[in-house]
Design an enzyme around this catalytic site. Structure first.
Site, PDB file in Angstrom:
ATOM      1  CG  ASP A  38      -2.158   0.853   0.961  1.00 14.53           C
ATOM      2  OD1 ASP A  38      -3.128   0.325   0.943  1.00 14.53           O
ATOM      3  OD2 ASP A  38      -1.934   2.051   1.055  1.00 14.53           O
ATOM      4  CG  ASP A  62       2.649   5.620  -6.446  1.00 12.12           C
ATOM      5  OD1 ASP A  62       1.812   4.999  -6.982  1.00 12.12           O
ATOM      6  OD2 ASP A  62       3.065   6.660  -6.483  1.00 12.12           O
ATOM      7  CB  VAL A  63       0.579   0.129  -7.640  1.00  8.98           C
ATOM      8  CG1 VAL A  63       0.363  -0.775  -6.551  1.00  8.98           C
ATOM      9  CG2 VAL A  63      -0.852   0.911  -7.729  1.00  8.98           C
ATOM     10  CB  SER A 141     -15.409  -0.638 -10.985  1.00  9.88           C
ATOM     11  OG  SER A 141     -16.769   0.254 -10.950  1.00  9.88           O
ATOM     12  CB  SER A 143     -17.974   2.432 -13.049  1.00  5.90           C
ATOM     13  OG  SER A 143     -16.597   2.040 -12.710  1.00  5.90           O
ATOM     14  CE1 TYR A 156     -12.556   4.244  -9.363  1.00  7.59           C
ATOM     15  CE2 TYR A 156     -14.582   3.391 -10.206  1.00  7.59           C
ATOM     16  CZ  TYR A 156     -13.672   3.009  -9.250  1.00  7.59           C
ATOM     17  OH  TYR A 156     -13.513   1.997  -8.561  1.00  7.59           O
ATOM     18  CE  LYS A 160     -11.121   0.465 -10.595  1.00  6.20           C
ATOM     19  NZ  LYS A 160     -10.137  -0.243  -9.868  1.00  6.20           N
ATOM     20  CB  VAL A 189     -17.731  -1.881  -1.384  1.00  9.35           C
ATOM     21  CG1 VAL A 189     -17.544  -2.705   0.212  1.00  9.35           C
ATOM     22  CG2 VAL A 189     -17.784  -2.895  -2.660  1.00  9.35           C
ATOM     23  CB  THR A 191     -14.025   1.084   1.088  1.00  8.14           C
ATOM     24  OG1 THR A 191     -14.265   1.900   0.128  1.00  8.14           O
ATOM     25  CG2 THR A 191     -14.738  -0.196   0.998  1.00  8.14           C
TER      26      THR A 191
HETATM   27  N1  LIG Z   1     -15.693   0.707  -2.769  1.00  9.69           N
HETATM   28  C1  LIG Z   1     -16.303   0.669  -3.690  1.00  9.69           C
HETATM   29  O1  LIG Z   1     -17.547   0.903  -3.833  1.00  9.69           O
HETATM   30  C2  LIG Z   1     -15.707  -0.150  -5.172  1.00  9.69           C
HETATM   31  C3  LIG Z   1     -16.645  -0.300  -6.194  1.00  9.69           C
HETATM   32  C4  LIG Z   1     -16.105  -0.853  -7.233  1.00  9.69           C
HETATM   33  C5  LIG Z   1     -14.545  -1.156  -7.234  1.00  9.69           C
HETATM   34  N2  LIG Z   1     -13.612  -0.633  -6.158  1.00  9.69           N
HETATM   35  C6  LIG Z   1     -12.376  -0.789  -6.480  1.00  9.69           C
HETATM   36  O2  LIG Z   1     -11.643  -1.662  -5.322  1.00  9.69           O
HETATM   37  C7  LIG Z   1     -10.491  -1.224  -5.119  1.00  9.69           C
HETATM   38  C8  LIG Z   1     -10.490  -0.764  -3.700  1.00  9.69           C
HETATM   39  O3  LIG Z   1     -11.295   0.218  -3.143  1.00  9.69           O
HETATM   40  P1  LIG Z   1     -11.731   0.607  -1.834  1.00  9.69           P
HETATM   41  O4  LIG Z   1     -13.150   0.708  -1.889  1.00  9.69           O
HETATM   42  O5  LIG Z   1     -11.453  -0.567  -0.829  1.00  9.69           O
HETATM   43  O6  LIG Z   1     -10.762   1.727  -1.608  1.00  9.69           O
HETATM   44  P2  LIG Z   1     -10.232   2.385  -0.112  1.00  9.69           P
HETATM   45  O7  LIG Z   1      -9.857   3.691  -0.483  1.00  9.69           O
HETATM   46  O8  LIG Z   1     -10.636   1.812   1.027  1.00  9.69           O
HETATM   47  O9  LIG Z   1      -8.812   1.593  -0.313  1.00  9.69           O
HETATM   48  C9  LIG Z   1      -7.846   1.594  -1.347  1.00  9.69           C
HETATM   49  C10 LIG Z   1      -6.217   1.529  -0.766  1.00  9.69           C
HETATM   50  O10 LIG Z   1      -5.248   1.658  -2.031  1.00  9.69           O
HETATM   51  C11 LIG Z   1      -4.336   2.428  -1.582  1.00  9.69           C
HETATM   52  N3  LIG Z   1      -3.785   2.963  -2.645  1.00  9.69           N
HETATM   53  C12 LIG Z   1      -4.223   3.991  -3.418  1.00  9.69           C
HETATM   54  N4  LIG Z   1      -3.416   4.593  -4.230  1.00  9.69           N
HETATM   55  C13 LIG Z   1      -2.343   3.779  -4.201  1.00  9.69           C
HETATM   56  C14 LIG Z   1      -1.180   3.450  -4.930  1.00  9.69           C
HETATM   57  N5  LIG Z   1      -0.792   4.398  -5.886  1.00  9.69           N
HETATM   58  N6  LIG Z   1      -0.380   2.641  -4.701  1.00  9.69           N
HETATM   59  C15 LIG Z   1      -0.589   1.961  -3.541  1.00  9.69           C
HETATM   60  N7  LIG Z   1      -1.776   1.905  -2.975  1.00  9.69           N
HETATM   61  C16 LIG Z   1      -2.498   2.739  -3.375  1.00  9.69           C
HETATM   62  C17 LIG Z   1      -4.768   3.438  -0.462  1.00  9.69           C
HETATM   63  O11 LIG Z   1      -3.973   3.702   0.510  1.00  9.69           O
HETATM   64  C18 LIG Z   1      -5.757   2.483   0.279  1.00  9.69           C
HETATM   65  O12 LIG Z   1      -5.373   1.630   1.270  1.00  9.69           O
HETATM   66  C19 LIG Z   1     -10.179  -0.112  -5.867  1.00  9.69           C
HETATM   67  O13 LIG Z   1      -9.529  -0.440  -7.020  1.00  9.69           O
HETATM   68  C20 LIG Z   1     -11.503   0.592  -6.450  1.00  9.69           C
HETATM   69  O14 LIG Z   1     -11.434   1.110  -7.619  1.00  9.69           O
HETATM   70  C21 LIG Z   1     -14.407  -0.145  -5.226  1.00  9.69           C
END
Ligand SMILES: NC(=O)c1ccc[n+]([C@@H]2O[C@H](COP(=O)([O-])OP(=O)(O)OC[C@H]3O[C@@H](n4cnc5c(N)ncnc54)[C@H](O)[C@@H]3O)[C@@H](O)[C@H]2O)c1
Length: 250
Positions: A38, A62-63, A141, A143, A156, A160, A189, A191
């Protein structure tokens, strides 16, 4: 169902919180050894230290930084000796209209949501090929299928959609090496990512469109990820599986 994942080595990006953290917990519960990545060092450390009963280490990266990703994967593979499962969950949300957003906003989210996935996959492929076994699971997603979503937006969703296409292409390229590539497409979700956008009004409007009448739980996504990581899902590849309570049908 026993998923036979004991001692498999998994890298989960974005595992400092939310969906990535949920998936890391599910894999640890199945006996996997975990490398938690992370960009938030303390969040990654918190997840790793809470995973008792298995080997877990955390690294800040940072990915979207390809050189850093290469370095971290090399260190992880040296530490654990192998890499069986890669879950790409790191991601960032962006809302706003295409016409209004500066191009730098596209560059910012594409660098994480799409380039970041490509960098991690490229770093994992050589060892998975040598093992003739691997599981790649990308968090896309809904989306991607709608050109944006309930709390996401067009840019976004476009990142995806790239992940969906990448997943299909990887399945074709890597299948002959015993490596599968699949994506999970959640709807909403609750989050940290969606929290700010989920006003009571937005939540009500979203719930009205979900036939199953609730938002996703972390376990809804994590259980599918654990299954896709296992040999039970050995003939599933190239798929993007919605976990959306049916929202794509409405
Ligand atoms: N929450 C939703 O409703 C939802 C829906 C569809 C898809 N997603 C996808 O699920 C995945 C997780 O989302 P989430 O809701 O758990 O979000 P979140 O913000 O709770 O967690 C994301 C994590 O990724 C880390 N992160 C962000 N940029 C980064 C980088 N450049 N390098 C390394 N780490 C990085 C953040 O520090 C965080 O810990 C994402 O890819 C998001 O697009 C989420």
């Amino acid at each position: 169902m026993d998923l036979n994942l004991k001692d498999r080595v998994a890298v989960v990006t974005g595992a400092g919180s939310g969906i990535g953290e949920g998936i890391a917990r599910a894999l640890a519960a199945e006996g996997c050894k975990l490398s938690i990545l992370d960009r938030d060092a303390s969040a990654a450390q918190k997840t790793a230290s809470s995973l008792t009963g298995t080997m877990a280490q955390s690294t800040a990266v940072d990915v979207g930084d390809s050189a850093a990703v290469e370095r971290v994967f090399a260190e992880t593979i040296a530490t654990f000796g192998r890499l069986d499962i890669l879950v790409n969950a790191a991601g960032v949300l962006s809302t706003g209209l295409v016409a209004d957003l500066p191009v730098t906003e596209w560059q910012r989210i594409a660098q994480v949501n799409l380039a970041g996935v490509i960098y991690c996959v490229k770093a994992a492929i050589p060892v998975m090929k040598r093992q003739r076994h691997g599981r790649i699971i990308n968090i896309a997603s809904v989306s991607a299928m709608r050109g944006g979503g309930s709390v996401g937006n067009t840019l976004y969703g476009t990142t995806k959609a790239g992940v969906v296409a990448l997943t299909m292409g990887l399945a074709r390229e890597l299948g002959p090496f015993g490596i599968t590539a699949n994506a999970i497409a959640p709807a909403v979700v609750d989050t940290a990512m969606t929290h700010a956008a989920l006003t009571e009004d937005a939540k009500r409007r979203i719930l009205e469109r979900i036939p199953l009448g609730r938002l996703a739980r972390l376990s809804d996504i994590a259980d599918l990820a654990a299954f896709l990581a296992s040999d039970r899902a050995g003939f599933v590849t190239g798929a993007t599986i919605p976990v959306d309570g049916g929202i794509l049908t409405t």
